[in-house]
Design a protein around this motif. Sequence first.
Motif, short mmCIF file in Angstrom:
data_model
loop_
_atom_site.label_atom_id
_atom_site.label_comp_id
_atom_site.label_asym_id
_atom_site.label_seq_id
_atom_site.Cartn_x
_atom_site.Cartn_y
_atom_site.Cartn_z
N ILE A 230 -2.98 55.19 58.32
CA ILE A 230 -4.03 56.21 58.35
C ILE A 230 -3.41 57.60 58.46
CG2 ILE A 230 -5.95 57.16 59.70
CD1 ILE A 230 -6.67 54.27 60.46
N VAL A 231 -2.46 57.75 59.40
CA VAL A 231 -1.85 59.07 59.62
C VAL A 231 -1.08 59.54 58.40
CG1 VAL A 231 -0.26 60.39 61.05
CG2 VAL A 231 -1.70 58.66 62.11
N ILE A 232 -0.29 58.65 57.80
CA ILE A 232 0.50 59.03 56.62
C ILE A 232 -0.41 59.47 55.48
CG2 ILE A 232 1.99 58.11 54.80
CD1 ILE A 232 3.31 56.40 57.02
N SER A 233 -1.51 58.77 55.31
CA SER A 233 -2.46 59.13 54.26
C SER A 233 -3.02 60.53 54.47
CB SER A 233 -3.61 58.11 54.24
OG SER A 233 -4.60 58.49 53.32
N LEU A 234 -3.38 60.86 55.71
CA LEU A 234 -3.93 62.17 56.03
C LEU A 234 -2.89 63.28 55.87
CD1 LEU A 234 -6.02 61.20 59.20
CD2 LEU A 234 -6.93 61.79 56.95
N ILE A 235 -1.67 63.02 56.35
CA ILE A 235 -0.60 64.01 56.27
C ILE A 235 -0.19 64.26 54.81
CG2 ILE A 235 1.84 64.46 56.76
CD1 ILE A 235 0.06 65.02 59.12
N LYS A 236 -0.05 63.19 54.05
CA LYS A 236 0.35 63.32 52.65
C LYS A 236 -0.67 64.16 51.88
CE LYS A 236 1.82 60.59 48.68
NZ LYS A 236 2.01 59.23 48.13
N LYS A 237 -1.93 63.94 52.15
CA LYS A 237 -2.99 64.72 51.50
C LYS A 237 -2.88 66.20 51.86
CE LYS A 237 -8.02 64.92 51.02
NZ LYS A 237 -9.32 64.34 51.46
N ARG A 238 -2.59 66.48 53.13
CA ARG A 238 -2.49 67.87 53.59
C ARG A 238 -1.26 68.56 52.99
NH1 ARG A 238 -2.46 72.28 53.91
NH2 ARG A 238 -2.72 73.72 55.65
N ILE A 239 -0.13 67.89 52.97
CA ILE A 239 1.11 68.48 52.47
C ILE A 239 1.03 68.77 50.97
CG2 ILE A 239 3.55 67.93 51.99
CD1 ILE A 239 3.72 66.64 54.69
N ALA B 85 8.91 56.70 56.01
CA ALA B 85 7.90 56.83 54.95
C ALA B 85 7.95 58.23 54.36
CB ALA B 85 6.51 56.54 55.50
N MET B 86 8.16 59.24 55.21
CA MET B 86 8.30 60.61 54.73
C MET B 86 9.52 60.73 53.82
SD MET B 86 7.44 63.04 58.00
CE MET B 86 8.02 64.50 57.12
N GLN B 87 10.59 60.12 54.23
CA GLN B 87 11.82 60.15 53.44
C GLN B 87 11.61 59.44 52.10
OE1 GLN B 87 15.41 57.81 54.67
NE2 GLN B 87 16.31 59.84 55.00
N LYS B 88 10.91 58.33 52.15
CA LYS B 88 10.62 57.57 50.94
C LYS B 88 9.76 58.37 49.97
CE LYS B 88 8.78 53.11 49.37
NZ LYS B 88 8.13 51.84 49.80
N GLU B 89 8.85 59.16 50.53
CA GLU B 89 7.97 60.00 49.72
C GLU B 89 8.66 61.30 49.29
OE1 GLU B 89 4.94 59.38 48.58
OE2 GLU B 89 4.85 57.40 49.54
N LYS B 90 9.95 61.41 49.64
CA LYS B 90 10.78 62.58 49.28
C LYS B 90 10.24 63.88 49.87
CE LYS B 90 12.38 60.42 44.99
NZ LYS B 90 13.61 59.90 45.61
N ILE B 91 9.71 63.78 51.09
CA ILE B 91 9.25 64.97 51.81
C ILE B 91 10.46 65.54 52.56
CG2 ILE B 91 7.71 65.88 53.59
CD1 ILE B 91 5.79 63.58 52.92
N LYS B 92 11.00 66.63 52.05
CA LYS B 92 12.20 67.21 52.63
C LYS B 92 11.91 67.88 53.96
CE LYS B 92 15.92 70.52 51.75
NZ LYS B 92 16.92 69.69 52.43
N VAL B 93 12.84 67.71 54.91
CA VAL B 93 12.73 68.34 56.22
C VAL B 93 13.99 69.18 56.46
CG1 VAL B 93 12.58 67.94 58.71
CG2 VAL B 93 11.36 66.43 57.13
#
Length: 213
Positions: free
Chosen positions: A59-68, A91-99
């Motif tokens: 649930i959280v990943i879905s909401l965050i991904k939509k926001r980002i 999961a963030m790393q897999k989605e290639k969300i750079k930090v």
Amino acid sequence: MRIILLGAPGTGKGTQAKLISDIYQIPNISTGIILRKQIKKNKKIKKIIESGKLVSDEIVISLIKKRISQIDCKTGFILDGFPRTIFQAKAMQKEKIKVDYVLEFKLSINQIIKRITGRRIHLKSGRSYHIQFKKPILEGKDDITGESLEIRKDDNILILKKRLKEYKFNRILLMNFYIEEKNKKRLKYKVIDANEKTETITSKIKDIISKKY
């Protein structure tokens, strides 16, 4: 400039997220605010939050991904209290969300309890006050809207202890994950003394961000 703020409840992540957001003009994404907005729409999420449990990773990943994915995040963002688990981090790393920066806020258990139990919230905006450390101009009222402040249902000792136990377990895994990322020169990882004054912490964060890897 993509920043993650980690830390137990009551360590001041939210306060610093708002300040850094204003300074660098990047959106402050608080999972807490996002989830509280969902309380009115989703009975399942409401029940989970009020019982002191964590909302599922899915649930959280879905909401965050939509926001980002929104346009205002293209130049950077601040994630306040996310990821909470190693699964979310991977999961963030897999989605290639750079930090770029991971900042961990540390504070003693006694100070956390004192902060949390005295906290008062303006639920619509997420603005936070404290009956001892950050009093509103008018007792029980939000400084900007004049609307009533509330005590979050999960801001009590029993639920807090449950949340801290879960955080302690997840912290070790997250810390190891991000230290490994730091060693690979993929990001900066720094520990912040959350017991210092607000302006001192902000200054240290600015100093961290201004320096090269």
